[in-house]
Design a protein around this motif. Structure first.
Motif, short mmCIF file in Angstrom:
data_model
loop_
_atom_site.label_atom_id
_atom_site.label_comp_id
_atom_site.label_asym_id
_atom_site.label_seq_id
_atom_site.Cartn_x
_atom_site.Cartn_y
_atom_site.Cartn_z
N GLN A 76 0.47 21.42 8.87
CA GLN A 76 0.65 22.84 8.56
C GLN A 76 -0.13 23.17 7.29
O GLN A 76 -0.57 22.27 6.57
CB GLN A 76 2.14 23.14 8.35
CG GLN A 76 3.01 22.91 9.57
CD GLN A 76 2.54 23.72 10.78
OE1 GLN A 76 2.20 24.90 10.67
NE2 GLN A 76 2.46 23.07 11.94
N GLU A 77 -0.27 24.48 7.05
CA GLU A 77 -1.02 24.90 5.86
C GLU A 77 -0.41 24.31 4.59
O GLU A 77 -1.11 24.00 3.63
CB GLU A 77 -1.04 26.42 5.76
CG GLU A 77 -2.09 27.06 6.65
CD GLU A 77 -2.04 28.57 6.62
OE1 GLU A 77 -3.06 29.18 6.28
OE2 GLU A 77 -0.97 29.14 6.95
N SER A 78 0.93 24.11 4.60
CA SER A 78 1.60 23.58 3.41
C SER A 78 1.25 22.11 3.17
O SER A 78 1.53 21.56 2.11
CB SER A 78 3.10 23.74 3.56
OG SER A 78 3.52 23.12 4.75
N ASP A 79 0.63 21.46 4.16
CA ASP A 79 0.21 20.07 3.98
C ASP A 79 -1.10 19.96 3.21
O ASP A 79 -1.55 18.85 2.89
CB ASP A 79 0.06 19.37 5.34
CG ASP A 79 1.40 19.17 6.03
OD1 ASP A 79 2.39 18.96 5.31
OD2 ASP A 79 1.46 19.23 7.27
N SER A 80 -1.72 21.09 2.94
CA SER A 80 -2.98 21.06 2.19
C SER A 80 -2.73 20.47 0.80
O SER A 80 -1.72 20.77 0.17
CB SER A 80 -3.53 22.49 2.02
OG SER A 80 -3.80 23.03 3.27
N GLY A 81 -3.64 19.66 0.35
CA GLY A 81 -3.49 19.05 -0.97
C GLY A 81 -4.25 17.74 -1.04
O GLY A 81 -5.07 17.44 -0.17
N ILE A 82 -3.96 16.98 -2.08
CA ILE A 82 -4.67 15.72 -2.25
C ILE A 82 -3.78 14.57 -1.79
O ILE A 82 -2.60 14.50 -2.14
CB ILE A 82 -5.06 15.53 -3.73
CG1 ILE A 82 -6.07 16.63 -4.12
CG2 ILE A 82 -5.66 14.15 -3.98
CD1 ILE A 82 -6.37 16.69 -5.60
N MET A 136 0.85 -1.19 0.00
CA MET A 136 0.00 0.00 0.00
C MET A 136 0.88 1.23 0.00
O MET A 136 1.96 1.24 0.59
CB MET A 136 -0.89 0.00 1.25
CG MET A 136 -1.77 1.22 1.26
SD MET A 136 -3.05 1.14 2.46
CE MET A 136 -3.81 2.71 2.16
N GLN A 137 0.40 2.28 -0.67
CA GLN A 137 1.18 3.51 -0.63
C GLN A 137 0.28 4.72 -0.52
O GLN A 137 -0.85 4.74 -1.00
CB GLN A 137 2.11 3.55 -1.86
CG GLN A 137 1.72 4.48 -2.96
CD GLN A 137 2.83 4.60 -4.00
OE1 GLN A 137 3.98 4.20 -3.77
NE2 GLN A 137 2.48 5.13 -5.15
N TRP A 138 0.83 5.69 0.17
CA TRP A 138 0.14 7.00 0.29
C TRP A 138 0.98 8.01 -0.47
O TRP A 138 2.19 8.07 -0.32
CB TRP A 138 0.03 7.43 1.75
CG TRP A 138 -1.16 6.86 2.49
CD1 TRP A 138 -1.16 5.79 3.32
CD2 TRP A 138 -2.50 7.36 2.46
NE1 TRP A 138 -2.41 5.56 3.84
CE2 TRP A 138 -3.26 6.52 3.31
CE3 TRP A 138 -3.14 8.41 1.80
CZ2 TRP A 138 -4.63 6.71 3.53
CZ3 TRP A 138 -4.49 8.60 2.02
CH2 TRP A 138 -5.23 7.76 2.87
N GLU A 139 0.30 8.81 -1.29
CA GLU A 139 1.01 9.84 -2.04
C GLU A 139 0.38 11.20 -1.76
O GLU A 139 -0.81 11.28 -1.43
CB GLU A 139 0.87 9.60 -3.54
CG GLU A 139 1.71 8.50 -4.11
CD GLU A 139 1.25 8.20 -5.52
OE1 GLU A 139 1.93 8.63 -6.45
OE2 GLU A 139 0.17 7.58 -5.66
N TYR A 140 1.20 12.19 -1.96
CA TYR A 140 0.70 13.56 -1.86
C TYR A 140 0.77 14.16 -3.25
O TYR A 140 1.82 14.10 -3.91
CB TYR A 140 1.57 14.35 -0.88
CG TYR A 140 1.30 15.84 -0.89
CD1 TYR A 140 0.17 16.37 -0.29
CD2 TYR A 140 2.21 16.73 -1.49
CE1 TYR A 140 -0.08 17.72 -0.30
CE2 TYR A 140 1.96 18.10 -1.51
CZ TYR A 140 0.82 18.59 -0.90
OH TYR A 140 0.58 19.92 -0.92
N LEU A 141 -0.34 14.66 -3.75
CA LEU A 141 -0.37 15.23 -5.10
C LEU A 141 -0.57 16.73 -4.99
O LEU A 141 -1.45 17.19 -4.26
CB LEU A 141 -1.53 14.67 -5.91
CG LEU A 141 -1.76 13.16 -5.90
CD1 LEU A 141 -3.06 12.84 -6.63
CD2 LEU A 141 -0.60 12.45 -6.56
N ASN A 142 0.26 17.46 -5.70
CA ASN A 142 -0.07 18.88 -5.84
C ASN A 142 0.22 19.30 -7.26
O ASN A 142 1.29 19.05 -7.80
CB ASN A 142 0.60 19.75 -4.77
CG ASN A 142 2.02 20.11 -5.08
OD1 ASN A 142 2.58 19.62 -6.03
ND2 ASN A 142 2.59 20.99 -4.28
N GLY A 143 -0.74 19.89 -7.87
CA GLY A 143 -0.59 20.25 -9.27
C GLY A 143 -0.36 19.01 -10.10
O GLY A 143 -1.15 18.07 -10.06
N THR A 144 0.77 19.01 -10.77
CA THR A 144 1.05 17.88 -11.65
C THR A 144 2.02 16.90 -11.03
O THR A 144 2.19 15.79 -11.51
CB THR A 144 1.62 18.38 -12.98
OG1 THR A 144 2.71 19.26 -12.67
CG2 THR A 144 0.56 19.11 -13.79
#
Ligand SMILES: *[C@@H]1O[C@H](CO)[C@@H](O)[C@H](O)[C@H]1NC(C)=O
Ligand SMILES: *[C@@H]1O[C@H](CO)[C@@H](O)[C@H](O)[C@H]1NC(C)=O
Ligand SMILES: *[C@@H]1O[C@H](CO)[C@@H](O)[C@H](O)[C@H]1NC(C)=O
Ligand SMILES: *[C@@H]1O[C@H](CO)[C@@H](O)[C@H](O)[C@H]1NC(C)=O
Ligand SMILES: *[C@@H]1O[C@H](CO)[C@@H](O)[C@H](O)[C@H]1NC(C)=O
Ligand SMILES: *[C@@H]1O[C@H](CO)[C@@H](O)[C@H](O)[C@H]1NC(C)=O
Length: 435
Positions: A107-113, A59-67
């Protein structure tokens, strides 16, 4: 070891398969509804996984921002702990039982998908939109100087925290959302067009986002009188007081018995002072009327008194300068008409000043009623003006009474005194006989 090798091969096979499946998978992802979570800065967020993963291989967790995307962690069945990548080391906790991810101190910078995938590219995946927000700070409420009949505004501003909605209340009742205008993301304004009495009250502004809300209240008052109209009121009050005090200066000698009437130099000073007061009162009333016209527009009801006041101003000025500086000139005024004009100028002036002032005060009070502030307190102004303007009058009458007493004691000298008073009085008596 062999098992491990086999699983690796299997993994590679999955990757190849995933490559083939990518277009299909993307199509599926677009249709997938995006779950979202909101969290406060510094809190811990649990990103729920796909459920029981005891049977899955990885299993993996990813953080996506933009592309771009960034791996948060990778977990393989059998390994004790997942591989957590920077910058999540130390603040990400993986629950191997259900695949959920706990992020601590976000933190606010953790916002994303955040995207969870099982078995590397398996179609079973999950996306969560995480929004990390600062709590909103209490809104600041300000109002412009609110004047009846004018446009004003109440402004609500939030200094910190992303604001999603701002709602307005007046006296505890929610205002329709279209009353407030969003000027920018964190400022809302409430316009009061043609402000009136009913706009007075307590206004509240409620700023909120997904994690917090703050409300601030402000008592709003609408002033009926603009600063120029307040000046008109002050000037009018002073004019009325001057007129009232000069009225005393005119009435008291009339009320005295013929024999004890104030005479001579004291009488001249009394006349001069009274006349000056009437002159100043008419100047003030005229100025107040002019100011009123500048603010409210001209009307016949104010133009006529203005003309009368100008006339009185000139006559009382001439009379008072003459009485003060050249009392002998008065005797030279022979014309009966001129004498009458001068005699009626002061009492007439008092009447015109009082009438004009009543008109102004009545109208100012009407304007005041359109607002909800307290009426301007003019008590101190009235009392101090009355005290200052009545002081010379008191001095003159005090002087008169002491001389009277002194005269009574010396009855024998009465005739002499009378004669000398007569002489000094003759100069002015003729001209100002009506006083
Ligand atoms: C997953 O498991 C952890 C602990 O085992 C639990 O705290 C958490 O609530 C679970 N998550 C879900 C979505 O059930
Ligand atoms: C997960 O599934 C396995 C078998 O599919 C089962 O044995 C296990 O009890 C399940 N775990 C939980 C927490 O439901
Ligand atoms: C994506 O994240 C990186 C850092 O991880 C950051 O530098 C970049 O600005 C982010 N891009 C967007 C569009 O948020
Ligand atoms: C919110 O308003 C303040 C002024 O009160 C301003 O300095 C700040 O940049 C604004 N923030 C946003 C996100 O617009
Ligand atoms: C302020 O707005 C929030 C979100 O709309 C709401 O939950 C809260 O009850 C409101 N507060 C008051 C005092 O009305
Ligand atoms: C507003 O005025 C009321 C009384 O009229 C008072 O009780 C309340 O405290 C005031 N509120 C503010 C914010 O000044």
């Amino acid at each position: 070891m062999l098992a491990c090798h086999r699983t690796e091969l299997l993994g590679t096979a999955w990757v190849l398969l995933a490559g083939l499946l990518v277009p299909l998978q993307q199509a599926a992802e677009i249709l997938e509804p995006l779950k979202s979570k909101v969290a406060a800065v510094g809190s811990s967020v649990l990103l729920p996984g796909l459920g029981n993963i005891t049977q899955v291989y990885s299993m993996q967790w990813e953080y996506l921002n933009g592309t771009t995307s960034r791996t948060v962690l990778q977990y393989y069945r059998g390994s004790h702990s997942p591989a957590i990548h920077a910058p999540y080391t130390g603040r990400a906790v993986f629950h191997a039982s259900n695949g959920s991810l706990l992020l601590e101190g976000v933190q606010e910078s953790d916002s994303g998908i955040y995207k969870a995938t099982v078995n590397m590219g398996d179609r079973e995946s999950l996306k969560i939109l995480l929004e990390v927000l600062k709590p909103v700070s209490p809104p600041q409420l300000r109002s412009s100087a609110l004047m009846a009949q004018a446009t004003g505004e109440v402004l609500c501003e939030v200094a910190e925290g992303r604001v999603d909605t701002i709602t307005w209340k007046k006296d505890g009742q929610l205002l329709p959302p279209d009353r407030g205008f969003l000027l920018s993301s964190n400022r809302s304004v409430l316009y009061l067009r043609l402000a009136k009495k009913s706009d007075c009250g307590s206004y509240s502004c409620n700023a909120s986002n997904g994690i917090s809300w703050e409300e601030t209240s402000l008592n709003v008052t609408v002033a009926g009188l603009s600063p120029p109209l307040q000046d008109v009121l002050r000037i009018t009050v002073v004019a009325v007081v001057f007129a009232a005090v000069s009225a005393w200066g005119l009435i008291i000698p009339v009320c005295q018995s013929e024999k004890l009437r104030i005479r001579g130099e004291l009488w001249r000073w009394l006349s001069a002072y009274t006349c000056w007061l009437v002159c100043i009162a008419s100047v003030l009333a005229g100025a107040a009327g002019g100011l009123w016209m500048r603010e409210e527009g001209a009307s016949i009801a104010i133009i006529l008194p203005e003309i009368a006041l100008t006339y009185i101003m000139v006559v009382t000025f001439l009379v008072s300068t003459t009485v003060t500086f050249q009392p002998t000139n008065l005797t030279q005024l022979k014309s009966k008409a001129a004498q009458r004009t001068m005699g009626y100028a002061a009492p007439g002036g008092v009447v015109v000043v009082v009438l004009t002032s009543s008109f102004l005060i009545k109208n100012i009070h009407r304007r005041h009623e359109e607002g909800c502030t307290d009426f301007m307190d003019v008590t101190i102004l009235t009392v101090s003006t009355a005290a200052v303007s009545a002081l010379p009058l008191l001095a003159i009458f005090l002087c008169y009474h002491t001389t009277q007493g002194w005269l009574k004691e010396r009855d024998t000298r009465w005739a002499d005194m009378e004669r000398s008073y007569e002489m000094s009085q003759r100069s002015s008596k003729d001209a100002l006989s009506t006083h």
